[in-house]
Design a protein around this motif. Structure first.
Motif, PDB file in Angstrom:
ATOM      1  N   SER A 143       0.413   4.591  28.095  1.00  0.00           N
ATOM      2  CA  SER A 143       0.128   5.420  26.766  1.00  0.00           C
ATOM      3  C   SER A 143       1.185   4.589  25.791  1.00  0.00           C
ATOM      4  N   TYR A 172      -4.062  13.851  32.764  1.00  0.00           N
ATOM      5  CA  TYR A 172      -5.069  14.918  32.210  1.00  0.00           C
ATOM      6  C   TYR A 172      -5.494  15.701  33.457  1.00  0.00           C
ATOM      7  N   TRP A 218      -4.095   8.074  30.870  1.00  0.00           N
ATOM      8  CA  TRP A 218      -4.043   9.296  30.098  1.00  0.00           C
ATOM      9  C   TRP A 218      -5.139  10.365  31.028  1.00  0.00           C
ATOM     10  N   ASP A 253       0.684  14.913  24.044  1.00  0.00           N
ATOM     11  CA  ASP A 253      -0.042  15.481  25.468  1.00  0.00           C
ATOM     12  C   ASP A 253       0.898  16.597  26.017  1.00  0.00           C
ATOM     13  N   VAL A 263       4.267  11.566  25.253  1.00  0.00           N
ATOM     14  CA  VAL A 263       2.878  11.254  25.886  1.00  0.00           C
ATOM     15  C   VAL A 263       2.937  11.221  27.285  1.00  0.00           C
ATOM     16  N   SER A 264       1.859  11.522  27.902  1.00  0.00           N
ATOM     17  CA  SER A 264       1.961  11.420  29.422  1.00  0.00           C
ATOM     18  C   SER A 264       2.183  10.310  30.306  1.00  0.00           C
ATOM     19  N   THR A 265       2.095   9.120  29.870  1.00  0.00           N
ATOM     20  CA  THR A 265       2.104   7.898  30.770  1.00  0.00           C
ATOM     21  C   THR A 265       2.903   6.791  30.314  1.00  0.00           C
TER      22      THR A 265
END
Length: 639
Positions: free
Chosen positions: A304, A465, A461, A372, A299-301
């Motif tokens: 998250s 994005y 998130w 992500d 995932v991106s963060t």
């Protein structure tokens, strides 16, 4: 008798007598029956007094490509390295990768009796005699920021006198700054930068340049990475002497272009509606055959990771052990969770950010799911490469929303990273997605803290994005807010500037008495009620303890402001010191050029300033002599 056939160029014995017998036994015990292409190319060069820049696909055996030359060289020097002198340094961008390199090095040295005895002396063993100190051996030390203090690392160094350091940049620089640590021309042999481009991506360039100043120029240097960037080329020009560049790629089949990932790795994409963002994960895990024993979710963060570590077990059930890992975890927690995942004997999932996307050789990863898509296209390959390592079959799936996000497939293809559609048996329907949302909301209604985590994670998130490098593909304006909010299990959409013009249902269909929505933690709930009471009745009815606490908070804020001011001053001083150090390192010719440039810029600035003042004076003079505004000043049209 028929002549003995010549060994294959990838057979280990093709390197004899360059390699010791114990090294051949060590690699055989590790399961390397033959050299990988990168090992066959890099080891002979690095052992033959060459600087090397090695670009090879992830999972190709790069670690042994530099560990074997390092060990073999240090065991062939004319005299043992002096006490408190260093023979080789290996730098890694992350604690996890440094730990892994250290473990592989220890496994290798177990087959060299003098080194093994020095690393693990028997209990009650007598102090080393003078004769034993003259035996050639390799003794490594692992240096990790956050796990031990610099003083403890120095104490260990002075006690054990290691001759190989495996470290992250910051902690290495601290140790090298000690006057008790020596990198002399007579003893220092090799420097290795593993995942070199990642070192620079993480902002270690200044630290690396300062480290290089501590090392002798007459050395061998190796840069190893899955991709070589322009930034790495700068380090090559500064720290290497006529390096040999080695690029090992994987053929994609007859007539196909070179691939940048192992041939045993299948890279795919799955288009799934936003409402199914997390419920589809359960179907993926249940339909992949055989059942994946080790899976990584990217995932991106960090937020998250923290939230999904609570959300996903609710959706997936208890069949899988979910292990969170991100860069903001304390060092000991990161190491504990990483070990927990790598040693798991039942199906396990590592939920992580890009902290685990590079260099780590996590054994037997079957499946990688990129929930992500990464902002940096280069990271896509490294994430995928956690599976399909050393010839083992692996599967990678990236999740995309229908519509514009599907253009990411073409985006990857242009970058020579083709992905194919993943065929998911059946489909994750709306009923499954709605059921997953309801399960999460039921758990969330029991504790307001989970709601807070969800709000924070969703905002972080979205920020990630919105900063995607492929901004024309991943557009915030195209997001289905209500579907995503429900997929995340939220009770309402957060307050965000991006929702300023949103006309849909921000409550996500939830009717809730927010005043009585409580925290499970009693102290936290008490503070919430006090704050709500204060907002309702104002300061005139504020309880005495609340006023005291508010006064303390104001005092704390003032103290924090002072601390921020001090930090800014320290930062400015640090920047000035760095600039002074850089200036002192410049050759005299460069200094003269810089001074001349500065002089020319100053003359130009003064010239512009004089011209500006002259124009101002002319305008002031003209305004004094001009006639009053009247009909003659009205716009009469163009001539």
């Amino acid at each position: 008798m028929a002549p003995k056939p010549a060994p294959s160029s990838r057979a280990w014995d093709a390197l004899t007598p360059s390699l010791s017998q114990w090294t051949l036994e060590a690699v055989a015990s590790m399961g390397f029956t033959r050299m990988t292409p990168v090992q066959a190319s890099a080891i002979p060069l690095f052992m033959a007094h060459k600087d090397v820049v090695v670009e090879a696909v992830t999972g190709s055996g790069k670690t042994l490509s530099f560990l074997i030359p390092v060990v073999e060289k240090l065991l062939r020097v004319e005299e043992p390295i002096k006490k408190h002198h260093i023979g080789a340094i290996i730098i890694s961008p992350t604690r996890e990768l440094a730990t892994q390199i250290h473990q592989v090095l220890l496994s290798l040295l177990e087959f060299h009796p003098p080194s093994a005895a020095a690393i693990h002396p028997p209990e009650g063993a007598a102090p080393r005699s003078k004769s034993s100190s003259s035996v050639l051996k390799v003794v490594p030390q692992l240096l990790l920021g956050g796990s031990t203090s610099p003083a403890e690392d120095l104490s260990t160094f002075l006690k054990k006198s290691p001759n190989v350091l495996v470290s992250t940049p910051g902690r290495l620089l601290e140790l090298l700054s000690s006057p008790h640590v020596h990198c002399a021309q007579s003893s220092f042999e090799m420097l290795v930068l593993d995942e070199a481009d990642r070192l620079l991506d993480l902002g270690f360039k200044d630290d690396l340049q300062r480290i290089l100043r501590h090392l002798p120029k007459q050395r061998r240097t190796g840069l190893f990475s899955a991709s070589i960037s322009e930034a790495v080329d700068q380090i090559v020009r500064v720290g290497l002497r006529n390096p040999v560049k080695v690029a090992v790629k994987v053929k994609g089949g007859a007539g196909a272009e070179d691939k940048r990932t192992p041939a045993s790795l299948q890279m795919t994409y799955l288009t799934t509606p936003p409402a199914h963002k997390f419920s589809v994960l359960k179907q993926i895990l249940s339909t992949v055959q055989p059942t994946p024993q080790k899976t990584i979710f990217f995932v991106s963060t960090c937020s998250s990771v923290d939230y999904l570590a609570l959300l996903l077990p609710i959706i997936l059930g208890t069949k899988y052990t979910l292990v969170p890992l991100h860069g903001k975890h304390p060092a000991n927690a990161r190491q504990k969770n990483f070990t927990r995942f790598t040693t798991a004997t039942t199906p396990a999932i590592l939920l992580t950010t890009d902290v685990a996307s590079r260099g780590l050789d996590i054994p037997s990863v079957d499946l990688v799911v990129q929930i992500d898509p990464p902002s940096d296209p280069k990271t896509f390959i490294h994430r995928c490469g956690r599976a399909g390592r050393a010839g083992r079959r692996g599967l990678s799936i990236v999740l995309l929303h229908p519509g514009r996000e599907e253009d990411y497939v073409s985006f990857l293809e242009v970058r020579k990273t083709p992905v194919t559609p993943y065929s998911l048996p059946g489909s994750s329907g709306d009923e499954e997605a709605a059921a997953a949302t309801q399960k999460v909301r039921t758990a969330m209604l029991k504790d307001r803290a989970l709601h807070d985590k969800g709000q924070k994670a969703f905002v972080s998130w979205l920020r990630s994005y919105s900063k995607h490098q492929a901004a024309s593909i991943f557009r915030v304006a195209d997001l289905d807010w209500e579907a995503l909010g429900k997929a995340w299990g939220l009770l309402k959409l957060p307050k965000m500037p991006e929702l300023r013009n949103f006309t849909g249902d921000k409550t996500l269909g939830v009717s809730l008495d927010w005043d009585n929505y409580a925290y499970k933690d009693k102290q936290r709930e008490k503070r919430r009620k006090e704050a709500m009471e204060e907002a309702t009745h104002g300061d005139t009815q504020e309880p005495e303890d609340s006023r005291k606490r508010r006064a303390t908070e104001n005092s704390a804020w003032s103290h924090n402001a002072e601390n921020r001011e001090k930090r800014l001053k320290r930062k400015e001083l640090k920047k000035a010191r760095k600039e002074q150090e850089r200036w002192e390192q410049l050759p005299e010719e460069e200094k003269q050029k810089a001074l001349e440039t500065k002089r020319m810029v100053e003359e130009l600035r003064q010239k512009h300033e004089r011209e500006y003042r002259a124009r101002q004076a002319e305008q002031a003079s003209a305004s004094k002599t001009s006639k009053p505004h009247g009909k003659d000043d009205e716009f009469q049209g163009f001539d």
